[in-house]
Scaffold this active site. Structure first.
Site, PDB file in Angstrom:
ATOM      1  CG  ASP A  68      -1.796   1.219   1.314  1.00  0.00           C
ATOM      2  OD1 ASP A  68      -2.670   1.325   0.440  1.00  0.00           O
ATOM      3  OD2 ASP A  68      -1.621   2.065   2.215  1.00  0.00           O
TER       4      ASP A  68
ATOM      5  CE  LYS B 191      -4.133   4.422   0.427  1.00  0.00           C
ATOM      6  NZ  LYS B 191      -2.732   4.356   0.845  1.00  0.00           N
TER       7      LYS B 191
HETATM    8  P1  NAP Z   1      -0.389   0.506  12.258  1.00  0.00           P
HETATM    9  O1  NAP Z   1       0.061  -0.379  11.154  1.00  0.00           O
HETATM   10  O2  NAP Z   1      -1.612   0.153  13.030  1.00  0.00           O
HETATM   11  O3  NAP Z   1       0.774   0.716  13.325  1.00  0.00           O
HETATM   12  C1  NAP Z   1       2.105   0.893  12.950  1.00  0.00           C
HETATM   13  C2  NAP Z   1       2.908   0.956  14.253  1.00  0.00           C
HETATM   14  O4  NAP Z   1       2.826  -0.305  14.919  1.00  0.00           O
HETATM   15  C3  NAP Z   1       4.370   1.231  13.996  1.00  0.00           C
HETATM   16  O5  NAP Z   1       4.816   2.083  15.034  1.00  0.00           O
HETATM   17  C4  NAP Z   1       5.030  -0.147  14.122  1.00  0.00           C
HETATM   18  O6  NAP Z   1       6.344  -0.010  14.604  1.00  0.00           O
HETATM   19  C5  NAP Z   1       4.135  -0.821  15.140  1.00  0.00           C
HETATM   20  N1  NAP Z   1       4.047  -2.280  14.954  1.00  0.00           N
HETATM   21  C6  NAP Z   1       3.881  -2.953  13.782  1.00  0.00           C
HETATM   22  N2  NAP Z   1       3.818  -4.274  14.000  1.00  0.00           N
HETATM   23  C7  NAP Z   1       3.936  -4.453  15.338  1.00  0.00           C
HETATM   24  C8  NAP Z   1       3.932  -5.587  16.173  1.00  0.00           C
HETATM   25  N3  NAP Z   1       3.800  -6.821  15.684  1.00  0.00           N
HETATM   26  N4  NAP Z   1       4.083  -5.394  17.528  1.00  0.00           N
HETATM   27  C9  NAP Z   1       4.220  -4.161  18.031  1.00  0.00           C
HETATM   28  N5  NAP Z   1       4.220  -3.038  17.292  1.00  0.00           N
HETATM   29  C10 NAP Z   1       4.077  -3.179  15.948  1.00  0.00           C
HETATM   30  O7  NAP Z   1      -0.658   2.007  11.766  1.00  0.00           O
HETATM   31  P2  NAP Z   1      -0.276   2.944  10.543  1.00  0.00           P
HETATM   32  O8  NAP Z   1       1.165   2.861  10.244  1.00  0.00           O
HETATM   33  O9  NAP Z   1      -0.886   4.257  10.863  1.00  0.00           O
HETATM   34  O10 NAP Z   1      -1.128   2.347   9.323  1.00  0.00           O
HETATM   35  C11 NAP Z   1      -0.668   1.312   8.471  1.00  0.00           C
HETATM   36  C12 NAP Z   1      -0.759   1.715   7.026  1.00  0.00           C
HETATM   37  O11 NAP Z   1      -2.076   2.148   6.680  1.00  0.00           O
HETATM   38  C13 NAP Z   1       0.122   2.903   6.639  1.00  0.00           C
HETATM   39  O12 NAP Z   1       1.472   2.530   6.520  1.00  0.00           O
HETATM   40  C14 NAP Z   1      -0.509   3.301   5.328  1.00  0.00           C
HETATM   41  O13 NAP Z   1      -0.060   2.433   4.297  1.00  0.00           O
HETATM   42  C15 NAP Z   1      -1.995   3.068   5.604  1.00  0.00           C
HETATM   43  N6  NAP Z   1      -2.711   4.330   5.995  1.00  0.00           N
HETATM   44  C16 NAP Z   1      -3.661   4.809   5.147  1.00  0.00           C
HETATM   45  C17 NAP Z   1      -4.374   5.958   5.468  1.00  0.00           C
HETATM   46  C18 NAP Z   1      -5.427   6.460   4.519  1.00  0.00           C
HETATM   47  O14 NAP Z   1      -5.907   7.590   4.696  1.00  0.00           O
HETATM   48  N7  NAP Z   1      -5.825   5.708   3.530  1.00  0.00           N
HETATM   49  C19 NAP Z   1      -4.110   6.648   6.664  1.00  0.00           C
HETATM   50  C20 NAP Z   1      -3.144   6.129   7.521  1.00  0.00           C
HETATM   51  C21 NAP Z   1      -2.443   4.966   7.189  1.00  0.00           C
HETATM   52  P3  NAP Z   1       7.635  -0.655  13.828  1.00  0.00           P
HETATM   53  O15 NAP Z   1       7.644  -0.097  12.434  1.00  0.00           O
HETATM   54  O16 NAP Z   1       8.792  -0.191  14.659  1.00  0.00           O
HETATM   55  O17 NAP Z   1       7.438  -2.152  13.877  1.00  0.00           O
END
Ligand code: NAP
Length: 275
Positions: free
Chosen positions: A42, A72
């Site tokens: 993504d 996107k």
């Molecule tokens: P997330 O995936 O819920 O959380 C990421 C965080 O969790 C990072 O700090 C990561 O740290 C940690 N993490 C990951 N796996 C883990 C595990 N097994 N145990 C403990 N901690 C863990 O949130 P997000 O990054 O906000 O969202 C994910 C993706 O959604 C984004 O990268 C993006 O592609 C997409 N997104 C889309 C929109 C939209 O408007 N469409 C908005 C926001 C996000 P480490 O990297 O240090 O592991």
């Protein structure tokens, strides 16, 4: 494991989130994610890492056909011609001939042109530049409007979804329309859902990590989570959710963590602007 889409295509049940990875870190993290087994990647114009995603895919040596690369269109490019140019720009930065999934990033109420961007995606799909078309951060009334204008229902709506914001009503509407829910911030980034009793108890009962319990909750609900991790071990952990099954009570208890006030931590699509 794959999730079937309304238009006959299929995407992996778990994808890799790439925001806010940039530069060498992005190439390294996407590369190790591919090694771990992720094939749904993504990205977005606004993540400014499409070139790095393309580079990591080329360096991986994995066949192009195995990947589902999704990007996107940003709010500033919702006018029809600009939306077409935006997708062509993504293809050029990714180094691809076809985008597997093209999404509208946010409805952007002040622009009020998301239906034009949707018409562009419908035409880009017809012309073969985009394989699967969908949206992101759309409420039911946004969905109704684009279906009204084009007669075409999006295959995917990517929205904020995690135990504190389980999107019960929106997922019911998706089910009615045949739309797959993709979950952004699926782990509830930084909100410490890991420490909540329903997550902790389910994890302990199945001998998995709290993150794995949450990702399994997504998979069993039929939403496609897009966890981001730059840590290779956590990347593997986040894909390894097929050796156990949550009970109905465990699923319900995790869904029960929904905030009583219904507040999300990202923006509300009716007011949030992301250009
Ligand atoms: P997330 O995936 O819920 O959380 C990421 C965080 O969790 C990072 O700090 C990561 O740290 C940690 N993490 C990951 N796996 C883990 C595990 N097994 N145990 C403990 N901690 C863990 O949130 P997000 O990054 O906000 O969202 C994910 C993706 O959604 C984004 O990268 C993006 O592609 C997409 N997104 C889309 C929109 C939209 O408007 N469409 C908005 C926001 C996000 P480490 O990297 O240090 O592991």
């Amino acid at each position: 494991m794959n999730t079937a889409l309304r238009d006959g295509a299929a995407i992996p049940e778990i994808g890799f989130g790439t925001s806010p990875l940039k530069g060498k870190d992005a190439i390294r993290a996407v590369g190790s994610a591919i090694e771990a087994g992720y094939r749904l990647i993504d990205t977005a114009v606004n993540y400014e890492n499409e070139s790095e995603v393309g580079e990591a895919i080329r360096r991986s040596g994995v066949e192009r056909a195995e990947f589902v690369v999704q990007s996107k269109i940003p709010g500033r490019d919702h006018a029809y011609d600009r939306a077409v140019a935006s997708v062509r720009g993504s293809l050029s930065r990714l180094g691809l001939d076809q985008l597997d999934v093209g999404l509208i990033h946010w409805p952007n109420p002040s622009v009020d042109l998301y239906a034009d961007a949707w018409r562009a995606l419908v035409d880009l799909q017809r012309d073969g530049l985009v394989r699967v078309i969908g949206v992101s951060n759309f409420h039911p009334h946004h969905l109704a409007r684009i279906v009204d204008v084009t007669g075409v229902v999006p295959a995917i709506n990517q929205v904020e979804m995690h135990p504190y914001f389980p999107q019960v009503a929106l997922r019911a509407e998706h089910e009615r329309l045949g739309i797959i829910t993709e979950a952004w911030s699926p782990l509830g980034k930084g909100m410490n859902a890991y420490g909540e009793a329903p997550v902790r108890d389910a994890a302990a009962a199945h001998g998995v990590s709290p993150a794995q319990a949450i990702l399994r909750w997504h998979v069993q609900l039929g939403s496609v989570p897009l966890p981001k991790s730059e840590n290779p071990q956590r990347q593997r952990e986040n894909l390894d959710v097929y050796g156990f099954t949550l009970t109905d009570d465990e699923l319900a208890a995790i869904t029960g963590l929904a905030r009583a006030d219904g507040r999300r931590f990202g923006g509300d699509p009716d007011t949030h602007e992301e250009m």
